[in-house]
Structure formats: C-alpha cells, structure tokens
Scaffold this active site. Structure first.
Site, PDB file in Angstrom:
ATOM      1  N   PRO A  87      21.410  30.265  56.582  1.00  0.00           N
ATOM      2  CA  PRO A  87      22.305  30.395  57.143  1.00  0.00           C
ATOM      3  C   PRO A  87      23.031  29.072  57.672  1.00  0.00           C
ATOM      4  O   PRO A  87      24.134  28.805  58.039  1.00  0.00           O
ATOM      5  CB  PRO A  87      22.054  31.349  58.189  1.00  0.00           C
ATOM      6  CG  PRO A  87      20.720  31.409  58.587  1.00  0.00           C
ATOM      7  CD  PRO A  87      20.034  30.929  57.412  1.00  0.00           C
ATOM      8  N   ARG A 152      27.918  35.724  36.213  1.00  0.00           N
ATOM      9  CA  ARG A 152      29.253  36.400  35.614  1.00  0.00           C
ATOM     10  C   ARG A 152      30.098  35.175  35.024  1.00  0.00           C
ATOM     11  O   ARG A 152      30.954  35.410  34.159  1.00  0.00           O
ATOM     12  CB  ARG A 152      29.954  37.247  36.336  1.00  0.00           C
ATOM     13  CG  ARG A 152      30.640  36.763  37.608  1.00  0.00           C
ATOM     14  CD  ARG A 152      31.132  37.700  38.727  1.00  0.00           C
ATOM     15  NE  ARG A 152      31.618  38.656  38.303  1.00  0.00           N
ATOM     16  CZ  ARG A 152      33.250  38.891  37.989  1.00  0.00           C
ATOM     17  NH1 ARG A 152      33.897  37.633  38.067  1.00  0.00           N
ATOM     18  NH2 ARG A 152      33.774  39.732  37.391  1.00  0.00           N
ATOM     19  N   ASP A 167      40.576  36.296  38.205  1.00  0.00           N
ATOM     20  CA  ASP A 167      40.152  36.883  39.551  1.00  0.00           C
ATOM     21  C   ASP A 167      40.443  35.914  40.898  1.00  0.00           C
ATOM     22  O   ASP A 167      40.704  34.624  40.772  1.00  0.00           O
ATOM     23  CB  ASP A 167      38.422  36.791  39.451  1.00  0.00           C
ATOM     24  CG  ASP A 167      37.822  37.917  38.709  1.00  0.00           C
ATOM     25  OD1 ASP A 167      38.421  39.095  38.476  1.00  0.00           O
ATOM     26  OD2 ASP A 167      36.488  37.611  38.195  1.00  0.00           O
TER      27      ASP A 167
END
Ligand code: SAM
Length: 240
Positions: A87, A152, A167
């Site tokens: 994080p 992808r 997209d």
C-alpha cells in the site's frame, strides 16, 4: 511474457487464472505465469518465513532470507524488475500497466502479515506498486489486479470483439455509454444515432459522450486529456 509470483498462498491464484481471458492467454502461450511458494524457502524444518518485529508491536513481518532466496533463485544474474505489492507503492493505473507490458519478464512479490522486512524494499525490489489507498490482507489480490490489466494488453490476447482501444483510461477519457439489444427496454430507448448506420456520426457522438462523461465523473482526467480546440470549448461551455 513471463510473470513469476512469490507468494505464501499460491492456491489463491488458481481460479482467477483458470477463467476467461487470462486462461486463454496462458493456453495460447502468450503469457507464462509461474507460482513460487515462499514457504519452500522458509527457514528450518518448520519452514519459518516470518517473525515478530524488532522494537515490538503487533503482528509478524516477512523475514529477508526466504524472500531473497526465492527472488534470487528466479532471476539468477539477470536484470528483471522485482515488484513488491504494497500500500506504500506508486499507485497502479493504466499508464503503469502499459509500462509493465513492455517487459518480457516480471517478478511480483506478495507481502503478508505486517509486510516485509525493510531490507527487502531497500536491496531486493526494484519497484513498489499499490493498487489503491486501502489495506488488503495480502499482496495476492493486488498481484491478480496488476496481472489482469497487464496481460490483456499483450498483442493477441484480446480478440477484435474485445478490443481495448476505446476502454476507459486507454484514451485518457472514460468510455462512452454502450448499448446492446433490445432497442427498447421497459420503454428506455437506445440513442437513435447508434442505430443510424452512419459511422462518422456514431464516432462523433461517442467521442462527445466520452468527454461529457469524463467531465461529469473525473475532471482530473479531463485536464490531462488530449482534446481538440473545439472540444475544449465544449467542455468550458458545459462547465459554466
Ligand atoms: C496487511 S498488509 C501490510 C500493510 C503494512 N503494515 C503497511 O501499513 O504498509 C499485508 C500485505 O498486503 C499487501 N497489500 C495490502 N494493501 C495493498 C495495496 N493497497 N496494494 C498492494 N498491496 C497491498 C502488501 O503485500 C502487504 O505487505
């Protein structure tokens, strides 16, 4: 492309990588994903991988020895990016995914418990990535998010019917609204321009909708987007 994952929970990856586009990419050998169980590099007969933090405090910290041993066994002497999911890392987005897809191999290191010994950050990893400003239990879900967004984009992974060209975030804008059959659903109509067969008009409508949608939801993106002079004017008019 080859992606190596160092994790204490290799089984977590089986279902997501055994479905849909990622599975197809693996089956067609466009990507090879290799899981390495950190436990195999643990110390002693109990294969210990974590210990209490020096200085006290809650939880356990992943020890340096097993992480160094795992990563060094994968990379040998080669220069491969070693990415720690944390994080505290730089925020993952489409641009970072586009950067990562240019490498032929990546090593992803999944933390757990309270995270990893600081010497791993300082001397083993070459990059640190966060998937958002929240804390997950482990780096596995974050690694899956990164891998999905990266894979992808590999040439040949998406069929033409799944093209990523428009997209959201690929163009710097959010994507325009999409409609499919039926033409009328519960009295709600598909915008007539999409049924007109006029490709130039459809492209114009979609571009305008993408801009308006980005204006409504993500003005921060619009400020950086590549807009034509007249598109900027439209945005200014709509925002006043
Ligand atoms: C409970 S977290 C540890 C958080 C750590 N104590 C801190 O405050 O920075 C355990 C592991 O989950 C992963 N993780 C948690 N949140 C993440 C995020 N937003 N992005 C990427 N990885 C994350 C990291 O691998 C981390 O080592």
């Amino acid at each position: 492309m080859r992606i190596d994952i160092v994790t204490l929970f290799p089984n977590m990856f089986s279902s997501p990588f055994d479905e849909s586009i990622i599975k197809r990419a693996i089956d067609s050998r466009l990507v090879e994903i290799v899981l390495h169980n950190l436990r195999d590099y643990g110390l002693g007969k109990h294969r210990v991988v974590a210990d209490y933090p020096h200085g006290g405090g809650a939880g356990m910290v992943l020890m340096p020895e097993p992480l160094f041993a795992a990563v060094e066994a994968i990379k040998g002497k080669s220069e491969i990016p070693v990415i720690l999911l944390t994080p505290q890392g730089r925020l993952f987005n489409q641009k970072v995914a586009e950067e990562l897809v240019t490498y032929s191999q990546l090593i992803l290191v999944c933390g757990h418990y309270e995270g990893v010994d600081e010497r791993v950050r300082e001397h083993l990893v070459t990059d640190e990535i966060s998937i958002g400003d929240y804390v997950l239990t482990g780096g596995e879900l974050a690694a899956m998010v990164v891998i999905d967004a990266v894979v992808r984009q590999l040439p040949g992974v998406l069929g033409s019917e799944e093209s990523a060209r428009d997209d959201s975030h690929s163009t710097g804008l959010l994507e325009y609204p999409q409609y499919t059959r039926p033409q009328t659903y519960r009295g709600w109509e598909v915008p007539p321009v999409l049924l007109s067969g006029n490709h130039a008009e459809i492209a114009k409508w979609r571009r305008e909708q993408a801009i308006l949608r980005t204006l409504a939801r993500r003005t921060d993106l619009l400020e950086k987007a590549d807009l034509l002079e007249e598109e900027r004017k439209m945005v200014e008019k709509k925002s006043n």
